[in-house]
Design a protein around this motif. Structure first.
Motif, PDB file in Angstrom:
ATOM      1  N   ASP A   1       0.856  -1.189   0.000  1.00  0.00           N
ATOM      2  CA  ASP A   1       0.000   0.000   0.000  1.00  0.00           C
ATOM      3  C   ASP A   1       0.893   1.239   0.000  1.00  0.00           C
ATOM      4  O   ASP A   1       2.116   1.140  -0.097  1.00  0.00           O
ATOM      5  CB  ASP A   1      -0.908  -0.006   1.231  1.00  0.00           C
ATOM      6  CG  ASP A   1      -0.106   0.157   2.509  1.00  0.00           C
ATOM      7  OD1 ASP A   1       0.951  -0.496   2.645  1.00  0.00           O
ATOM      8  OD2 ASP A   1      -0.515   0.950   3.369  1.00  0.00           O
ATOM      9  N   LYS A   2       0.287   2.401   0.137  1.00  0.00           N
ATOM     10  CA  LYS A   2       1.052   3.652   0.129  1.00  0.00           C
ATOM     11  C   LYS A   2       1.447   4.103   1.532  1.00  0.00           C
ATOM     12  O   LYS A   2       2.015   5.181   1.702  1.00  0.00           O
ATOM     13  CB  LYS A   2       0.250   4.743  -0.572  1.00  0.00           C
ATOM     14  CG  LYS A   2       0.031   4.470  -2.059  1.00  0.00           C
ATOM     15  CD  LYS A   2      -0.766   5.582  -2.715  1.00  0.00           C
ATOM     16  CE  LYS A   2      -0.974   5.290  -4.206  1.00  0.00           C
ATOM     17  NZ  LYS A   2      -1.767   6.368  -4.876  1.00  0.00           N
ATOM     18  N   GLY A   3       1.134   3.297   2.529  1.00  0.00           N
ATOM     19  CA  GLY A   3       1.525   3.605   3.904  1.00  0.00           C
ATOM     20  C   GLY A   3       0.358   3.776   4.855  1.00  0.00           C
ATOM     21  O   GLY A   3       0.465   3.488   6.046  1.00  0.00           O
ATOM     22  N   GLU A   4      -0.768   4.254   4.335  1.00  0.00           N
ATOM     23  CA  GLU A   4      -1.923   4.502   5.190  1.00  0.00           C
ATOM     24  C   GLU A   4      -2.503   3.189   5.727  1.00  0.00           C
ATOM     25  O   GLU A   4      -2.973   3.130   6.870  1.00  0.00           O
ATOM     26  CB  GLU A   4      -2.997   5.271   4.412  1.00  0.00           C
ATOM     27  CG  GLU A   4      -4.100   5.855   5.287  1.00  0.00           C
ATOM     28  CD  GLU A   4      -3.593   6.865   6.307  1.00  0.00           C
ATOM     29  OE1 GLU A   4      -4.248   6.998   7.361  1.00  0.00           O
ATOM     30  OE2 GLU A   4      -2.553   7.516   6.057  1.00  0.00           O
ATOM     31  N   GLY A   5      -2.482   2.149   4.890  1.00  0.00           N
ATOM     32  CA  GLY A   5      -2.984   0.848   5.335  1.00  0.00           C
ATOM     33  C   GLY A   5      -2.172   0.300   6.497  1.00  0.00           C
ATOM     34  O   GLY A   5      -2.731  -0.188   7.488  1.00  0.00           O
ATOM     35  N   LYS A   6      -0.844   0.365   6.387  1.00  0.00           N
ATOM     36  CA  LYS A   6       0.021  -0.100   7.467  1.00  0.00           C
ATOM     37  C   LYS A   6      -0.277   0.655   8.761  1.00  0.00           C
ATOM     38  O   LYS A   6      -0.354   0.067   9.843  1.00  0.00           O
ATOM     39  CB  LYS A   6       1.491   0.103   7.091  1.00  0.00           C
ATOM     40  CG  LYS A   6       2.005  -0.761   5.959  1.00  0.00           C
ATOM     41  CD  LYS A   6       3.494  -0.514   5.765  1.00  0.00           C
ATOM     42  CE  LYS A   6       4.039  -1.269   4.558  1.00  0.00           C
ATOM     43  NZ  LYS A   6       3.537  -0.733   3.272  1.00  0.00           N
ATOM     44  N   LYS A   7      -0.449   1.971   8.639  1.00  0.00           N
ATOM     45  CA  LYS A   7      -0.693   2.806   9.815  1.00  0.00           C
ATOM     46  C   LYS A   7      -1.986   2.410  10.513  1.00  0.00           C
ATOM     47  O   LYS A   7      -2.018   2.213  11.735  1.00  0.00           O
ATOM     48  CB  LYS A   7      -0.745   4.273   9.402  1.00  0.00           C
ATOM     49  CG  LYS A   7      -0.974   5.241  10.558  1.00  0.00           C
ATOM     50  CD  LYS A   7      -1.016   6.675  10.062  1.00  0.00           C
ATOM     51  CE  LYS A   7      -1.301   7.637  11.216  1.00  0.00           C
ATOM     52  NZ  LYS A   7      -1.395   9.049  10.738  1.00  0.00           N
ATOM     53  N   LYS A   8      -3.071   2.281   9.757  1.00  0.00           N
ATOM     54  CA  LYS A   8      -4.366   1.941  10.353  1.00  0.00           C
ATOM     55  C   LYS A   8      -4.367   0.525  10.921  1.00  0.00           C
ATOM     56  O   LYS A   8      -4.953   0.274  11.979  1.00  0.00           O
ATOM     57  CB  LYS A   8      -5.469   2.103   9.311  1.00  0.00           C
ATOM     58  CG  LYS A   8      -5.767   3.552   8.947  1.00  0.00           C
ATOM     59  CD  LYS A   8      -6.918   3.655   7.962  1.00  0.00           C
ATOM     60  CE  LYS A   8      -7.239   5.110   7.648  1.00  0.00           C
ATOM     61  NZ  LYS A   8      -8.364   5.236   6.685  1.00  0.00           N
TER      62      LYS A   8
ATOM     63  N   ASP B   1       4.605 -11.244  10.608  1.00  0.00           N
ATOM     64  CA  ASP B   1       5.237 -10.420   9.581  1.00  0.00           C
ATOM     65  C   ASP B   1       4.563  -9.055   9.611  1.00  0.00           C
ATOM     66  O   ASP B   1       3.445  -8.887   9.125  1.00  0.00           O
ATOM     67  CB  ASP B   1       5.078 -11.097   8.217  1.00  0.00           C
ATOM     68  CG  ASP B   1       5.696 -10.299   7.073  1.00  0.00           C
ATOM     69  OD1 ASP B   1       6.168  -9.166   7.320  1.00  0.00           O
ATOM     70  OD2 ASP B   1       5.689 -10.796   5.931  1.00  0.00           O
ATOM     71  N   PHE B   2       5.245  -8.067  10.185  1.00  0.00           N
ATOM     72  CA  PHE B   2       4.687  -6.722  10.317  1.00  0.00           C
ATOM     73  C   PHE B   2       4.836  -5.910   9.028  1.00  0.00           C
ATOM     74  O   PHE B   2       4.194  -4.875   8.879  1.00  0.00           O
ATOM     75  CB  PHE B   2       5.371  -5.977  11.463  1.00  0.00           C
ATOM     76  CG  PHE B   2       5.015  -6.496  12.834  1.00  0.00           C
ATOM     77  CD1 PHE B   2       4.007  -5.910  13.571  1.00  0.00           C
ATOM     78  CD2 PHE B   2       5.690  -7.581  13.387  1.00  0.00           C
ATOM     79  CE1 PHE B   2       3.669  -6.375  14.835  1.00  0.00           C
ATOM     80  CE2 PHE B   2       5.366  -8.065  14.652  1.00  0.00           C
ATOM     81  CZ  PHE B   2       4.349  -7.458  15.373  1.00  0.00           C
ATOM     82  N   ASN B   3       5.708  -6.345   8.132  1.00  0.00           N
ATOM     83  CA  ASN B   3       6.071  -5.561   6.945  1.00  0.00           C
ATOM     84  C   ASN B   3       6.494  -4.146   7.326  1.00  0.00           C
ATOM     85  O   ASN B   3       6.381  -3.208   6.534  1.00  0.00           O
ATOM     86  CB  ASN B   3       4.924  -5.534   5.930  1.00  0.00           C
ATOM     87  CG  ASN B   3       4.952  -6.743   5.011  1.00  0.00           C
ATOM     88  OD1 ASN B   3       5.999  -7.098   4.480  1.00  0.00           O
ATOM     89  ND2 ASN B   3       3.813  -7.391   4.840  1.00  0.00           N
ATOM     90  N   GLN B   4       6.989  -4.016   8.542  1.00  0.00           N
ATOM     91  CA  GLN B   4       7.492  -2.758   9.075  1.00  0.00           C
ATOM     92  C   GLN B   4       8.628  -3.061  10.034  1.00  0.00           C
ATOM     93  O   GLN B   4       8.698  -4.154  10.611  1.00  0.00           O
ATOM     94  CB  GLN B   4       6.384  -1.998   9.818  1.00  0.00           C
ATOM     95  CG  GLN B   4       5.214  -1.603   8.934  1.00  0.00           C
ATOM     96  CD  GLN B   4       4.045  -1.063   9.734  1.00  0.00           C
ATOM     97  OE1 GLN B   4       3.928   0.124   9.971  1.00  0.00           O
ATOM     98  NE2 GLN B   4       3.159  -1.963  10.148  1.00  0.00           N
ATOM     99  N   THR B   5       9.489  -2.074  10.224  1.00  0.00           N
ATOM    100  CA  THR B   5      10.607  -2.198  11.153  1.00  0.00           C
ATOM    101  C   THR B   5      10.282  -1.437  12.429  1.00  0.00           C
ATOM    102  O   THR B   5       9.683  -0.364  12.371  1.00  0.00           O
ATOM    103  CB  THR B   5      11.886  -1.633  10.521  1.00  0.00           C
ATOM    104  OG1 THR B   5      12.184  -2.358   9.317  1.00  0.00           O
ATOM    105  CG2 THR B   5      13.071  -1.757  11.459  1.00  0.00           C
TER     106      THR B   5
END
Length: 353
Positions: free
Chosen positions: A222-229, A253-257
């Motif tokens: 996604d563009k980042g907003e999905g990860k945030k929500k 798997d968070f797909n984030q650090t």
């Protein structure tokens, strides 16, 4: 000339009709899970409860649907392949994954990207492979990618039925599937992932409190907003459980650090997929842990050749409530032989009340 123009017009009309019909079918067939749903359980464990001050371990591993081993590249990561492996390679990877699980002997195991009936993994039911590795475990399953037909790219991905699997050497008292916020709009939403988490409850001996094991796989493309929500949804859920006095481990798997994890050994390269970042300072009452001794994932822009030829990531780990003592966190370095992720193992114990 008129005949040629008429023929072209008719061809265009046919293409348009087929496109509209196809889109209508995909919309009709779209997987639309409930916001919260009870998951049927497989109860094979003979152990009914965990104990306080008992040392246990949990393993999380994105197995890349058995097709993203050392030989694989993938078009969405800058590679060329849609079907990343031959059937023989998928079967070989699954045998390797199964053997590693048997050797690791986890008390709990969280798996992501497990295919049940997908073209990309030759319609192999990978749940059976995992269950054979952990035969006397209770388990829960949840779909997060169910598409009648993914029509892109060329050749198309085709049918996908995939999800996340949780295994426990102790009886799972109950399991719920929580739908996470979906960042995609119609029509791309019809054939995209419906990311979720599963919340699994295990009873603790001589207390009414519970061990809550959460398995998750957050947004990647996604563009980042999905990860945030989605991260905000995870935060609320785990904090609510901790406020009840429960012992909580959220892994996957968070797909984030995590912000406090050093990436000094894994520099970011241009034109490579890059993960998001989770500000772990706002997770009150939790320790957010990853082991950066080895990377937890690699880029899929090309087959794995050597440790200097890839972008590496730290995106797999755990959020652990502070009433749990962390004894050890370890990225198990299997050199991405069978998956584009390494498994991550956490050793812990539940503190006395």
């Amino acid at each position: 000339m008129k005949k040629l123009l008429k023929m072209i017009r008719n061809i265009l009309i046919c293409i348009l009709v087929l496109a509209i019909s196809g889109l209508g079918l995909l919309t009709y067939k779209e997987y639309q899970p409930a916001n919260k749903a009870i998951i049927p359980l497989v109860q094979n464990s003979l152990k009914k409860e965990v104990s306080l001050n008992q040392e246990m371990n949990i393993l999380t591993w994105n197995i890349g649907y058995g097709a993203l081993g050392e030989q694989a590249d993938f078009f969405m990561d800058g590679g060329k392949s849609v079907q990343s492996s031959t059937k023989e390679s998928v079967q070989k990877n699954l045998i390797g994954i199964q053997n590693i699980i048997k050797n690791e002997k986890p008390d709990f195991a969280l798996f992501q990207e497990v295919d049940y009936d997908s073209k990309r993994s030759y319609y192999i039911n990978e749940q059976k492979v995992l269950s054979a590795a952990l035969p006397y475990y209770s388990s829960s399953s949840a779909l997060n990618f169910k598409a009648f037909y993914v029509p892109y790219p060329l050749p198309p991905i085709g049918r996908v039925n995939s999800g996340i699997e949780t295994y426990s050497a102790y009886r799972i008292n109950s399991s719920l599937r929580y739908q996470l916020p979906i960042p995609f709009k119609w029509p791309s939403r019809t054939v995209n992932l419906k990311r979720c988490l599963t919340l699994n409850r295990i009873n603790i001996k001589n207390t009414k409190k519970q061990l809550v094991i959460i398995n998750l796989h957050l947004e990647a493309f996604d563009k980042g907003e999905g990860k945030k929500k989605q991260t905000e949804a995870v935060k609320k859920l785990i904090e609510d459980e901790y406020k009840k006095g429960n012992y909580v481990i959220a892994g996957g798997d968070f797909n984030q650090t995590f912000t406090h994890i050093s990436l000094q050994n894994y520099p970011r390269y241009k034109n490579k997929w890059q993960p998001g970042t989770i500000d772990t300072s706002v997770f009150k009452g939790f320790n957010c842990v990853m082991d950066n001794t080895y990377p937890t994932a690699r880029s899929l822009d090309k087959a794995y050749r050597n440790k200097f030829s890839h972008q590496y990531y730290m995106i797999d780990g755990y959020m652990v409530s502070k009433n749990i003592t962390i004894k050890k966190i370890e990225t198990k370095n299997y050199h991405f032989k069978y998956s584009d992720h390494n498994p991550v193992k956490l050793t812990f114990l539940l503190n006395s009340i």
